[in-house]
Design a protein around this motif. Structure first.
Motif, PDB file in Angstrom:
ATOM      1  N   GLU A 403       0.918  -1.300   0.108  1.00 47.22           N
ATOM      2  CA  GLU A 403       0.078   0.074   0.030  1.00 47.22           C
ATOM      3  C   GLU A 403       0.861   1.266  -0.138  1.00 47.22           C
ATOM      4  OE1 GLU A 403      -3.225   0.489  -0.244  1.00 47.22           O
ATOM      5  OE2 GLU A 403      -4.023  -1.633  -0.182  1.00 47.22           O
ATOM      6  N   ASP A 406       0.920   3.621  -6.276  1.00 44.56           N
ATOM      7  CA  ASP A 406       0.010   3.215  -7.393  1.00 44.56           C
ATOM      8  C   ASP A 406       0.779   2.889  -8.473  1.00 44.56           C
ATOM      9  OD1 ASP A 406      -1.707   3.362  -9.346  1.00 44.56           O
ATOM     10  OD2 ASP A 406      -3.023   4.877  -8.448  1.00 44.56           O
ATOM     11  N   ARG A 425      -3.810  -0.873  -9.238  1.00 42.29           N
ATOM     12  CA  ARG A 425      -3.176  -0.087  -8.149  1.00 42.29           C
ATOM     13  C   ARG A 425      -1.939  -0.575  -7.582  1.00 42.29           C
ATOM     14  NH1 ARG A 425      -4.263   0.637  -2.885  1.00 42.29           N
ATOM     15  NH2 ARG A 425      -5.908  -1.028  -2.941  1.00 42.29           N
ATOM     16  N   LEU A 426      -1.838  -2.146  -7.218  1.00 37.12           N
ATOM     17  CA  LEU A 426      -0.765  -2.472  -6.461  1.00 37.12           C
ATOM     18  C   LEU A 426      -0.021  -3.503  -7.541  1.00 37.12           C
ATOM     19  CD1 LEU A 426      -2.511  -3.121  -2.853  1.00 37.12           C
ATOM     20  CD2 LEU A 426      -1.007  -1.065  -3.839  1.00 37.12           C
TER      21      LEU A 426
END
Length: 570
Positions: A403, A406, A425-426
């Motif tokens: 986390e 991006d 995103r990950l």
């Protein structure tokens, strides 16, 4: 963490920062007849009984209006027209579990509608998450007027134009960000179009099932109901889709279908994974079924998994699953070997510990496993990781991140340096010329340097239990919240200040930790991969235990207490 640490903990078992559950308001009207489920629902953001009923009894047709998706009705009409006019139809998808189940859903529906002999189904290994022109060359073979392209991770405008120039209509069913804008000349069923969309939680398997459901009213040809293919929407779990809203409703219905009327390929797959389809949970699908389906594409033969899902009878299915199991074993070996090799390369890099993004590259690695390797390293070292395979001056591979970074945005920013890219995103895939690697790494490092790493992994506690609550009854009760997944995680409970009676390292390689706890009759708990933390327990008399509850089936039903973390108490 340093690679030369004496003991390197599995990232899944590192000590966590615990987040205590939010107190339930005393004046809140009951959300469920059982107090524990009432609390768990509240901590999932549910505040009214009506919301709770909708959540617990979610049905696809009650929560989904597929017509709200852009181009949905036009796509349904075009497919129906192609079937009626005896046109050839090509279905093409990515080789992972979501792409495989997407192609299987539409392929089976077209077969049932009488268009099976005119339907070409193919899975294409999309190197670097890019849809290459060779995919379109395969499409050409079908010479059809309607081409369904299921889950193309990144479709460039030129490729649509190429297909259109050959006289084909193109339908794109996808759930990825569109880095080149919405393609002209195609019907695009996606929540990520520039003009907006709904159901962003649905992966391609869910979107494809909605198309098939929409075709039910397209005429007498579509005799078989879409519910016959609900079991295949488990591709949503394999793609780590949020288990909320439309996604939850579809997966919940799909899991019910799996237990009632599984197709031969799923039965064979469950047998190989030693799973009971009557007690199947989303976690079982995510960690035991989906990896087996993925193994085929990762090891270079994606059609094997598709053939298994399309298998017409148990004999064919069990022949295919035997081959798939062997392939899955090779996938595990290749993943472990590549991870070890990648970490050795990291050791040789100057000041690697200070780098905000880790990059390793080599020749000869199995390209299908580099995504898994990147994910392992990103979790272990808590920073973005890029793993690349070099061939003829071109680097192809995957990027993963914890986390706070991006990946899709970063790759889009660096697109002038890349041949192709795409993803989430990950997680993302990419390819680039070797001559651009230094500039690319420098740009990624600059962007990753702005990320603030977490001090420790976070563990959300859902409820506190007493020893008397550790029972099969509670484990079964919690399953009303299934399917579990992102945004509806499996509940984590805490048992405070319980006596530690004994502990021991178990398993063939002594990697796991067995704990006997309780102030009365001992309760056995298992911490998979947690043996390295046993030194924390030396001399300990009591601990706080964070855990999940499941129903096991070894020699009959039994309670499984699965440890997520522990703390030694004074």
């Amino acid at each position: 963490m340093r690679l030369n640490s004496p003991i390197r903990l599995d990232p899944r078992v590192r000590p966590h920062s615990w987040i205590d559950p939010e107190p339930v308001p005393g004046d809140l009207a009951p959300l469920h007849d059982h107090k524990l489920v009432h609390a768990l629902l509240y901590r999932r953001g549910i505040g009214r009984r009506e919301e709770a009923v909708t959540f617990l009894e979610a049905q696809p047709r009650a929560v989904i209006d597929p017509g709200a998706l852009p181009d949905f009705d036009a796509a349904v009409d075009r497919i129906a027209t192609a079937v009626r006019a005896d046109e050839k139809i090509g279905i093409f998808g990515d080789y992972d579990v979501d792409g495989t189940t997407s192609v299987a859903i539409l392929g089976l529906a077209l077969r049932a509608a009488g268009a099976g002999d005119r339907t070409l189904t193919r899975l294409q290994r999309a190197e670097g998450y890019g849809a290459e022109r060779r995919r379109n060359r395969r499409v050409c073979r079908c010479r059809g007027a309607a081409v369904g392209c299921a889950r193309l991770r990144e479709l460039r405008p030129g490729q649509i134009a190429y297909a259109r120039a050959l006289g084909m209509d193109v339908i794109v069913v996808d759930h990825h960000q569109m880095h080149h804008g919405q393609p002209d000349g195609a019907l695009v069923v996606s929540a990520y179009r520039e003009d907006g969309g709904v159901y962003k939680e649905l992966s391609a398997a869910g979107l494809t099932w909605l198309l098939v459901a929409g075709l039910e009213g397209a005429g007498p040809t579509w005799r078989r109901k879409a519910r016959a293919y609900l079991d295949l929407v488990v591709g949503l779990i394999g793609d780590v889709s949020p288990m909320t809203g439309a996604s939850r409703a579809l997966v919940r219905a799909g899991m019910a279908r799996l237990s009632q009327s599984p197709r031969p390929g799923i039965v064979a797959l469950a047998h190989a994974a030693k799973l009971d389809l009557q007690r199947l949970g989303a976690t079982d699908i995510a960690f035991r079924l989906a990896p087996r389906i993925n193994a085929a594409g990762r090891m270079g033969n994606p059609s094997l998994a598709l053939d298994l899902l399309l298998a017409p009878n148990p004999v064919v299915a069990f022949e295919l699953v035997t081959e798939l199991e062997a392939m899955n074993t090779r996938r595990k070996v290749a993943t472990d070997e590549t991870t070890t090799a990648a970490e050795r390369l990291l050791r040789r890099q100057h000041n690697w510990e200070e780098q905000p993004v880790l990059v390793v590259q080599s020749e000869g690695w199995q390209t299908g496993v580099v995504g898994i390797v990147a994910a392992r390293l990103a979790e272990t070292y808590d920073r973005p990781v890029i793993v690349l395979v070099e061939e003829d001056g071109v680097l192809r591979g995957s990027m993963r991140s914890p986390e706070g970074f991006d990946v899709a945005h970063a790759l889009t920013t660096a697109s002038p340096l890349l041949r192709s890219h795409g993803g989430h995103r990950l997680a993302g895939g990419l390819s680039l010329d070797r001559s651009n690697i230094e500039a690319f790494v420098e740009q990624m490092s600059t962007m990753a340097g702005e990320r603030i790493p977490a001090a420790a992994p976070r563990l959300q506690i859902d409820a506190e239990l007493q020893e008397k609550h550790l029972s099969l009854e509670i484990a079964r009760l919690v399953r009303v919240l299934e399917p579990f997944g992102p945004e509806n995680e499996e509940p984590v409970f805490i048992l405070r200040n319980t006596r530690l009676q004994k502990y021991d390292a178990i398993g063939k390689t002594k990697d796991h930790l067995s704990l006997s706890v309780g102030n009365g009759r001992p309760v056995k708990a298992i911490f998979f991969g947690g043996a390295a933390r046993s030194r924390e327990l030396v001399g300990a008399r009591s601990i706080d235990l964070a855990f999940t509850l499941q129903e096991g089936d070894w020699n009959g039903p039994k309670l499984d207490v699965l440890v997520k973390d522990f703390r030694v108490t004074p």
